[in-house]
Design a protein around this motif. Sequence first.
Motif, short mmCIF file in Angstrom:
data_model
loop_
_atom_site.label_atom_id
_atom_site.label_comp_id
_atom_site.label_asym_id
_atom_site.label_seq_id
_atom_site.Cartn_x
_atom_site.Cartn_y
_atom_site.Cartn_z
N ARG A 1 0.86 -1.17 0.00
CA ARG A 1 0.00 0.00 0.00
C ARG A 1 0.90 1.23 0.00
O ARG A 1 1.69 1.42 0.92
CB ARG A 1 -0.92 -0.02 1.21
CG ARG A 1 -1.86 -1.21 1.21
CD ARG A 1 -2.80 -1.19 2.38
NE ARG A 1 -3.72 -2.31 2.33
CZ ARG A 1 -4.68 -2.55 3.23
NH1 ARG A 1 -4.82 -1.73 4.27
NH2 ARG A 1 -5.47 -3.59 3.11
N PRO A 2 0.79 2.07 -1.04
CA PRO A 2 1.73 3.19 -1.18
C PRO A 2 1.90 4.04 0.07
O PRO A 2 3.04 4.40 0.43
CB PRO A 2 1.14 3.99 -2.33
CG PRO A 2 0.45 2.95 -3.16
CD PRO A 2 -0.14 1.98 -2.18
N ALA A 3 0.82 4.38 0.75
CA ALA A 3 0.94 5.24 1.93
C ALA A 3 1.74 4.56 3.02
O ALA A 3 2.55 5.19 3.71
CB ALA A 3 -0.45 5.62 2.44
N ALA B 1 12.27 6.61 -7.39
CA ALA B 1 12.56 6.00 -6.09
C ALA B 1 13.99 6.34 -5.67
O ALA B 1 14.73 5.49 -5.20
CB ALA B 1 12.33 4.49 -6.12
N ALA B 2 14.35 7.60 -5.85
CA ALA B 2 15.72 8.05 -5.67
C ALA B 2 16.15 8.15 -4.22
O ALA B 2 17.33 8.35 -3.93
CB ALA B 2 15.92 9.39 -6.35
N GLY B 3 15.20 8.05 -3.29
CA GLY B 3 15.56 8.18 -1.89
C GLY B 3 16.11 9.55 -1.58
O GLY B 3 15.52 10.58 -1.91
N THR B 4 17.30 9.58 -0.99
CA THR B 4 17.92 10.85 -0.63
C THR B 4 18.74 11.46 -1.76
O THR B 4 19.39 12.49 -1.57
CB THR B 4 18.83 10.68 0.60
OG1 THR B 4 19.95 9.87 0.24
CG2 THR B 4 18.07 10.03 1.76
N GLY B 5 18.74 10.82 -2.93
CA GLY B 5 19.41 11.40 -4.09
C GLY B 5 20.85 10.99 -4.29
O GLY B 5 21.52 11.51 -5.18
N VAL B 6 21.35 10.04 -3.51
CA VAL B 6 22.73 9.58 -3.72
C VAL B 6 22.90 9.03 -5.12
O VAL B 6 23.88 9.32 -5.82
CB VAL B 6 23.12 8.52 -2.67
CG1 VAL B 6 24.47 7.92 -2.99
CG2 VAL B 6 23.15 9.13 -1.28
N GLY C 1 6.86 12.28 -6.14
CA GLY C 1 6.07 11.62 -7.15
C GLY C 1 6.04 10.12 -6.97
O GLY C 1 6.97 9.52 -6.42
N ASP C 2 4.96 9.52 -7.43
CA ASP C 2 4.75 8.08 -7.37
C ASP C 2 5.18 7.46 -8.69
O ASP C 2 4.91 8.01 -9.76
CB ASP C 2 3.27 7.80 -7.11
CG ASP C 2 2.99 6.34 -6.78
OD1 ASP C 2 3.34 5.48 -7.61
OD2 ASP C 2 2.43 6.07 -5.72
N ALA C 3 5.83 6.31 -8.64
CA ALA C 3 6.31 5.63 -9.85
C ALA C 3 5.17 5.29 -10.81
O ALA C 3 5.40 5.16 -12.02
CB ALA C 3 7.06 4.36 -9.48
N VAL D 1 6.93 -0.96 -5.41
CA VAL D 1 5.80 -0.33 -6.09
C VAL D 1 4.61 -1.29 -6.08
O VAL D 1 4.77 -2.50 -6.29
CB VAL D 1 6.19 0.03 -7.54
CG1 VAL D 1 5.00 0.62 -8.29
CG2 VAL D 1 7.36 1.02 -7.54
N ALA D 2 3.43 -0.74 -5.86
CA ALA D 2 2.24 -1.58 -5.75
C ALA D 2 1.94 -2.34 -7.03
O ALA D 2 1.50 -3.49 -6.99
CB ALA D 2 1.04 -0.73 -5.34
N ASP D 3 2.16 -1.72 -8.19
CA ASP D 3 1.87 -2.35 -9.48
C ASP D 3 3.08 -2.16 -10.38
O ASP D 3 3.26 -1.12 -11.00
CB ASP D 3 0.62 -1.71 -10.10
CG ASP D 3 0.14 -2.45 -11.35
OD1 ASP D 3 0.96 -3.11 -12.01
OD2 ASP D 3 -1.06 -2.35 -11.65
#
Length: 238
Positions: free
Chosen positions: A18-20, A68-73, A108-110, A132-134
């Motif tokens: 579940r995304p949330a 899904a870059a996280g903190t951008g590393v 943003g969501d994938a 990712v859910a889907d």
Amino acid sequence: MSSGDRTHTGYRATLEKRPAEVAAMFDRVAGKYDVTNTVLSGGLDAGWRRATREALGARPGQTVLDVAAGTGVSTVELATGGVTAIACDFSQGMLRAGAHRPVPMVAGDAMALPLADASVDGVVISFGLRNVADTDAALREFSRVTRPGGTLVVCEFSTPTWTPWRTVYLEYLMRALPQVARGVSSNPEAYVYLAESIRAWPAQAPMAAKLQAAGWADVAWRNLTGGIVALHRGTKPA
């Protein structure tokens, strides 16, 4: 959600994403996320990031999206040699933790990226697609925002190719990884879920079939670290 739907750690044993809930989980690990990844990977994460950048093969002047870059590393790694790299993540905690990095960051969501059609030259997602859910919807969304002839690279944990090593690796995931995480992570329980999600992820050939089904062409993969990680690459048809 009833108590019967959860593991003892508080995360779903069924890995129903579940995304949330997944975003909230990453919010809680954001503070020590990068150092935890380095410790748990034995320092191999830097090499995996370099290999991902090389597989993408972006040229100067091109723009790429790091999902899904996280903190951008990983985004900073991609933003070399005149390439513009944009970090995108659905965890506000991750974006805040990486706000100091010299790359643009967007929420943003994938499965619903905040970009126009055919607006980037390439898309990368590293260790995020399994959350990712889907998956299939995300792969189609990556194609939507990519220009014809552009490239997708998926860097993800996969299935070790040597059986004895695979057995050792899976034992590490389910036993040692959560224990090690307790020493370095701000939310170690999350790594039980992460270990389970890695075990449930498709092997290399089924993952390649998913890219093809989503419309990506010239799909191929390369194993890293004996198949612990696989780089899948595809091209958007012109």
